[in-house]
Every structure is written in C-alpha cells, then in structure tokens.
Design a protein around this motif. Structure first.
Motif, PDB file in Angstrom:
ATOM      1  N   GLY A 129      40.977   5.800  -8.277  1.00 32.35           N
ATOM      2  CA  GLY A 129      40.926   6.735  -7.285  1.00 32.35           C
ATOM      3  C   GLY A 129      39.875   7.820  -7.062  1.00 32.35           C
ATOM      4  N   TRP A 130      40.065   8.036  -7.967  1.00 29.04           N
ATOM      5  CA  TRP A 130      39.274   9.377  -8.215  1.00 29.04           C
ATOM      6  C   TRP A 130      37.760   9.324  -9.521  1.00 29.04           C
ATOM      7  CZ3 TRP A 130      39.507  14.549  -5.790  1.00 29.04           C
ATOM      8  CH2 TRP A 130      40.652  14.566  -5.062  1.00 29.04           C
ATOM      9  N   PHE A 131      38.297   8.500 -10.759  1.00 31.24           N
ATOM     10  CA  PHE A 131      37.122   8.113 -11.480  1.00 31.24           C
ATOM     11  C   PHE A 131      36.581   6.961 -11.450  1.00 31.24           C
ATOM     12  CE2 PHE A 131      36.054   8.652 -15.892  1.00 31.24           C
ATOM     13  CZ  PHE A 131      36.463   9.783 -16.317  1.00 31.24           C
ATOM     14  N   ALA A 132      37.611   6.232 -11.162  1.00 31.52           N
ATOM     15  CA  ALA A 132      36.703   5.439 -11.820  1.00 31.52           C
ATOM     16  C   ALA A 132      37.383   3.881 -10.012  1.00 31.52           C
ATOM     17  CB  ALA A 132      37.530   4.085 -12.696  1.00 31.52           C
ATOM     18  N   HIS A 166      15.586  25.698 -21.672  1.00 35.13           N
ATOM     19  CA  HIS A 166      14.483  25.380 -22.703  1.00 35.13           C
ATOM     20  C   HIS A 166      14.471  24.005 -23.203  1.00 35.13           C
ATOM     21  CE1 HIS A 166      15.600  29.512 -23.830  1.00 35.13           C
ATOM     22  NE2 HIS A 166      16.685  29.345 -23.793  1.00 35.13           N
ATOM     23  N   ARG A 167      14.203  22.945 -22.331  1.00 39.77           N
ATOM     24  CA  ARG A 167      14.382  21.856 -22.548  1.00 39.77           C
ATOM     25  C   ARG A 167      14.321  20.892 -20.927  1.00 39.77           C
ATOM     26  NH1 ARG A 167      14.765  23.387 -27.277  1.00 39.77           N
ATOM     27  NH2 ARG A 167      15.720  22.206 -28.672  1.00 39.77           N
ATOM     28  N   PRO A 168      13.055  20.184 -21.652  1.00 40.47           N
ATOM     29  CA  PRO A 168      12.827  19.704 -19.435  1.00 40.47           C
ATOM     30  C   PRO A 168      14.386  18.702 -19.372  1.00 40.47           C
ATOM     31  CG  PRO A 168      11.557  18.136 -21.436  1.00 40.47           C
ATOM     32  CD  PRO A 168      12.411  19.855 -22.203  1.00 40.47           C
ATOM     33  N   SER A 169      14.992  18.290 -18.487  1.00 40.76           N
ATOM     34  CA  SER A 169      16.153  17.496 -17.899  1.00 40.76           C
ATOM     35  C   SER A 169      15.986  16.644 -16.262  1.00 40.76           C
ATOM     36  CB  SER A 169      16.803  18.523 -18.081  1.00 40.76           C
ATOM     37  OG  SER A 169      17.602  19.023 -16.644  1.00 40.76           O
ATOM     38  N   TRP A 170      16.765  16.027 -17.131  1.00 43.99           N
ATOM     39  CA  TRP A 170      16.955  14.971 -15.820  1.00 43.99           C
ATOM     40  C   TRP A 170      18.075  14.803 -15.417  1.00 43.99           C
ATOM     41  CZ3 TRP A 170      13.122  14.495 -19.507  1.00 43.99           C
ATOM     42  CH2 TRP A 170      11.909  14.243 -18.433  1.00 43.99           C
ATOM     43  N   TYR A 171      19.012  14.440 -14.241  1.00 43.24           N
ATOM     44  CA  TYR A 171      20.078  14.226 -13.872  1.00 43.24           C
ATOM     45  C   TYR A 171      20.568  13.083 -12.793  1.00 43.24           C
ATOM     46  CZ  TYR A 171      24.124  16.473 -12.405  1.00 43.24           C
ATOM     47  OH  TYR A 171      26.037  16.027 -12.113  1.00 43.24           O
ATOM     48  N   LEU A 172      21.311  12.033 -13.583  1.00 39.74           N
ATOM     49  CA  LEU A 172      21.756  10.630 -12.051  1.00 39.74           C
ATOM     50  C   LEU A 172      23.137  11.530 -12.007  1.00 39.74           C
ATOM     51  CD1 LEU A 172      21.492   7.592 -13.443  1.00 39.74           C
ATOM     52  CD2 LEU A 172      23.584   8.546 -12.549  1.00 39.74           C
ATOM     53  N   LEU A 173      22.933  11.180  -9.991  1.00 36.94           N
ATOM     54  CA  LEU A 173      23.352  12.182  -9.181  1.00 36.94           C
ATOM     55  C   LEU A 173      23.953  10.479  -8.835  1.00 36.94           C
ATOM     56  CD1 LEU A 173      23.026  14.573  -6.383  1.00 36.94           C
ATOM     57  CD2 LEU A 173      23.681  11.981  -5.674  1.00 36.94           C
ATOM     58  N   ALA A 174      25.699  10.555  -8.888  1.00 36.22           N
ATOM     59  CA  ALA A 174      26.162   9.350  -8.530  1.00 36.22           C
ATOM     60  C   ALA A 174      26.677  10.208  -7.055  1.00 36.22           C
ATOM     61  CB  ALA A 174      27.899   9.410  -9.846  1.00 36.22           C
ATOM     62  N   THR A 175      26.669   9.000  -6.112  1.00 39.42           N
ATOM     63  CA  THR A 175      26.778   9.051  -4.868  1.00 39.42           C
ATOM     64  C   THR A 175      28.327   9.233  -4.436  1.00 39.42           C
ATOM     65  OG1 THR A 175      26.217   7.288  -3.933  1.00 39.42           O
ATOM     66  CG2 THR A 175      24.056   8.955  -3.853  1.00 39.42           C
ATOM     67  N   GLU A 176      29.109   8.631  -4.808  1.00 39.44           N
ATOM     68  CA  GLU A 176      30.404   8.403  -4.359  1.00 39.44           C
ATOM     69  C   GLU A 176      31.573   8.620  -5.724  1.00 39.44           C
ATOM     70  OE1 GLU A 176      31.000   6.996  -1.615  1.00 39.44           O
ATOM     71  OE2 GLU A 176      28.516   6.316  -1.566  1.00 39.44           O
ATOM     72  N   ASP A 177      30.757  10.090  -6.498  1.00 37.01           N
ATOM     73  CA  ASP A 177      31.369  10.593  -7.037  1.00 37.01           C
ATOM     74  C   ASP A 177      32.755  11.856  -6.600  1.00 37.01           C
ATOM     75  OD1 ASP A 177      32.681  12.235  -9.557  1.00 37.01           O
ATOM     76  OD2 ASP A 177      30.563  12.264 -10.663  1.00 37.01           O
ATOM     77  N   ARG A 178      33.774  11.375  -7.237  1.00 41.00           N
ATOM     78  CA  ARG A 178      35.034  12.870  -6.377  1.00 41.00           C
ATOM     79  C   ARG A 178      35.641  13.491  -7.342  1.00 41.00           C
ATOM     80  NH1 ARG A 178      40.150   9.215  -3.632  1.00 41.00           N
ATOM     81  NH2 ARG A 178      40.678  11.521  -2.716  1.00 41.00           N
ATOM     82  N   MET A 179      35.373  13.055  -9.083  1.00 39.29           N
ATOM     83  CA  MET A 179      35.631  14.154 -10.005  1.00 39.29           C
ATOM     84  C   MET A 179      34.406  15.137  -9.357  1.00 39.29           C
ATOM     85  SD  MET A 179      38.653  13.197 -11.613  1.00 39.29           S
ATOM     86  CE  MET A 179      38.674  14.263 -12.783  1.00 39.29           C
ATOM     87  N   ILE A 180      33.034  15.438  -9.649  1.00 38.21           N
ATOM     88  CA  ILE A 180      32.304  16.177  -9.202  1.00 38.21           C
ATOM     89  C   ILE A 180      31.384  15.800  -7.801  1.00 38.21           C
ATOM     90  CG2 ILE A 180      30.380  17.560  -9.924  1.00 38.21           C
ATOM     91  CD1 ILE A 180      31.077  16.288 -12.950  1.00 38.21           C
ATOM     92  N   PRO A 181      32.193  15.824  -6.808  1.00 37.54           N
ATOM     93  CA  PRO A 181      31.273  16.120  -5.705  1.00 37.54           C
ATOM     94  C   PRO A 181      29.395  15.820  -5.831  1.00 37.54           C
ATOM     95  CG  PRO A 181      32.972  17.605  -5.232  1.00 37.54           C
ATOM     96  CD  PRO A 181      32.697  17.189  -6.886  1.00 37.54           C
ATOM     97  N   PRO A 182      28.754  14.931  -5.146  1.00 38.70           N
ATOM     98  CA  PRO A 182      27.463  14.921  -4.582  1.00 38.70           C
ATOM     99  C   PRO A 182      26.616  16.393  -4.674  1.00 38.70           C
ATOM    100  CG  PRO A 182      28.514  13.696  -4.442  1.00 38.70           C
ATOM    101  CD  PRO A 182      29.867  13.514  -4.401  1.00 38.70           C
ATOM    102  N   PRO A 183      27.485  17.336  -3.517  1.00 38.84           N
ATOM    103  CA  PRO A 183      26.391  18.610  -3.248  1.00 38.84           C
ATOM    104  C   PRO A 183      26.959  19.613  -4.882  1.00 38.84           C
ATOM    105  CG  PRO A 183      27.801  17.880  -1.531  1.00 38.84           C
ATOM    106  CD  PRO A 183      28.288  16.975  -2.569  1.00 38.84           C
ATOM    107  N   ALA A 184      27.709  19.383  -5.689  1.00 43.38           N
ATOM    108  CA  ALA A 184      28.018  20.023  -6.539  1.00 43.38           C
ATOM    109  C   ALA A 184      27.045  19.424  -7.633  1.00 43.38           C
ATOM    110  CB  ALA A 184      29.246  19.764  -6.784  1.00 43.38           C
ATOM    111  N   GLN A 185      27.439  18.647  -7.898  1.00 40.34           N
ATOM    112  CA  GLN A 185      26.056  18.185  -8.812  1.00 40.34           C
ATOM    113  C   GLN A 185      24.414  18.597  -8.547  1.00 40.34           C
ATOM    114  OE1 GLN A 185      26.552  13.393  -9.413  1.00 40.34           O
ATOM    115  NE2 GLN A 185      28.684  13.562  -8.576  1.00 40.34           N
ATOM    116  N   ARG A 186      24.469  18.452  -7.428  1.00 40.69           N
ATOM    117  CA  ARG A 186      23.042  18.763  -6.735  1.00 40.69           C
ATOM    118  C   ARG A 186      22.558  20.023  -7.036  1.00 40.69           C
ATOM    119  NH1 ARG A 186      19.710  15.641  -3.971  1.00 40.69           N
ATOM    120  NH2 ARG A 186      20.608  14.544  -3.447  1.00 40.69           N
ATOM    121  N   ARG A 187      23.712  20.967  -6.815  1.00 42.03           N
ATOM    122  CA  ARG A 187      23.476  21.943  -6.833  1.00 42.03           C
ATOM    123  C   ARG A 187      23.135  23.175  -8.735  1.00 42.03           C
ATOM    124  NH1 ARG A 187      27.986  22.757  -3.091  1.00 42.03           N
ATOM    125  NH2 ARG A 187      28.970  22.916  -4.792  1.00 42.03           N
ATOM    126  N   MET A 188      23.807  22.157  -9.370  1.00 45.79           N
ATOM    127  CA  MET A 188      23.726  22.228 -10.608  1.00 45.79           C
ATOM    128  C   MET A 188      22.292  21.830 -11.270  1.00 45.79           C
ATOM    129  SD  MET A 188      27.110  22.213 -12.827  1.00 45.79           S
ATOM    130  CE  MET A 188      27.766  20.300 -11.881  1.00 45.79           C
TER     131      MET A 188
END
Length: 223
Positions: A129-132, A166-188
C-alpha cells in the motif's frame, strides 16, 4: 546538445536494480546503452563511489537517473565529468548538507521498522500500500519479501554539493506516491530548478509505468 547514448540507472532503498527492467527494455529497444547500478545501500558515500565506478567505465556522456533514495546518490555522483544531465524519478533531491532523513516530510510516516544492526526494512504487510499500490498483488508481495536492507548510514548521509546546481535536471513526479508525497516532490523539484513531468503512479512508478519513465529519459538523452 549532442544526443547521449549512455543511460545510468540508480535504484532506491529497500529494492535493487532489477526494478529497472521495464525501463531498460524500453530504452535498449531504441538502441540506447543502459547501465544498471547495483548499490549495496549501506552508506551514501559507498553508493556514490559505486555509481561513479559505473560512470568511469563509459566512453562518452551519460544521463544519470535516480529513483527515490537514488536521487540523493545522483545528487553527488552527478558531478562526474561524463554526466550531462540528471533525472529524478520520484526521488530525493538534497541540497548542501542535507540527507534523505532530513527531507522525509511530515504526516503519517512510512511503515519503516526499527533498525536492526544498522539496517532498515519496511513492514511486509504494509509494503504494497505504501510502496507499490499500483502493482499487481503478487508483484508487490514479492517486492516486500525480497527487500534489500537499507543502511541507516545511507539514510543519514549528507550531500556535500548537489549536482543539480551545476547540471540541468528533470523530475518525474508520481502523483499517487505515499513514500514521498507529491507536495514534497514538487518542493524539491522547484528548488532544484528541474523540469517537472507528472505521471499517475505510486512510488514504484518506474515499474508500473516504465514507458512513461523511459519516454522522459529518452527526451533528455535526445537533447
């Protein structure tokens, strides 16, 4: 930007590099050279060295990809001269002096069991339920039963200087993530100046949505 042929994939905590199989199949089908890092996840410093050894073997530029805790690894290993860009897949993106432990957001904590001899595991019954949560029950149960113990020293290891500065970066945000909630992902992601792509998926989005993850990596590699 010259198209990149080499892709280096770094797994997160509690799992190993086999979780990248679907992404690997997608990318190699396109002729990209994909390298899977198998980190022991005993300490952040050790995993950075292991990742750099894979980068050392390459004869050209590479896109460095990290899932979950693997984001902390690529944030330091990404200084390697072969790395052109970073891709975080629902990953931790620490700033100077930060550890994964410091970035775990408030709210209900993930079901991590108390450490035993310096290593952590997720509660088996609550793992799916949390990871997968978007994987078939049998797949999630296998992942729960085949967990790789995650070292406390890896969780608490600080990043000295983040490569995303120092490098360009991209971030794939998983909208249903419980381990790292989406708001925390977005902030980072916003702090790192990353280009954000949202995908409907759990923390195991690289397994449940390999085509979507591979599509982002493919676009980054193509420049």
């Amino acid at each position: 930007m010259i198209p990149v042929r080499d892709i280096v994939l770094v797994h997160g905590g509690f799992v190993d590099g086999s979780g990248w199989r679907g992404v690997y199949d997608e990318l190699t089908w396109d002729g990209l050279r994909v390298h899977i890092v198998q980190n022991p996840t005993r300490s952040l410093a050790d995993d950075i060295r292991t990742t750099r050894r894979v980068l050392d073997r390459l004869d050209g530029p590479a896109v460095l990809v990290g899932h979950s805790y693997g984001g902390a690894v690529i944030s330091e290993a990404g200084h390697h001269p072969n790395v052109t860009s970073l891709v975080y897949v629902t990953g931790f993106a620490p700033d100077r002096g930060e550890s994964v432990d410091a970035l775990i957001p408030g709210g209900p904590p993930p079901p991590i069991l108390p450490p035993v001899e310096g290593f952590l595991l997720l509660d088996r019954e609550r793992f799916p339920g949390w990871f997968a949560a978007d994987l078939p029950d049998q797949v999630a149960a296998f992942m729960a039963d085949s967990q790789v113990p995650w070292g406390v020293d890896a969780l608490r290891g600080p990043v000295a200087e983040p490569a995303w500065r120092h490098r360009p970066s991209w971030y794939l945000l998983a909208t249903e993530d419980r381990m790292i909630p989406p708001p925390a992902q977005r902030r980072m992601a916003e702090r790192a100046g990353s280009t954000v792509v949202e995908v409907i998926g759990s923390h195991a989005v690289h397994i449940s949505q390999p085509a979507a993850v591979a599509d982002l990596i493919r676009q980054v590699a193509a420049g």
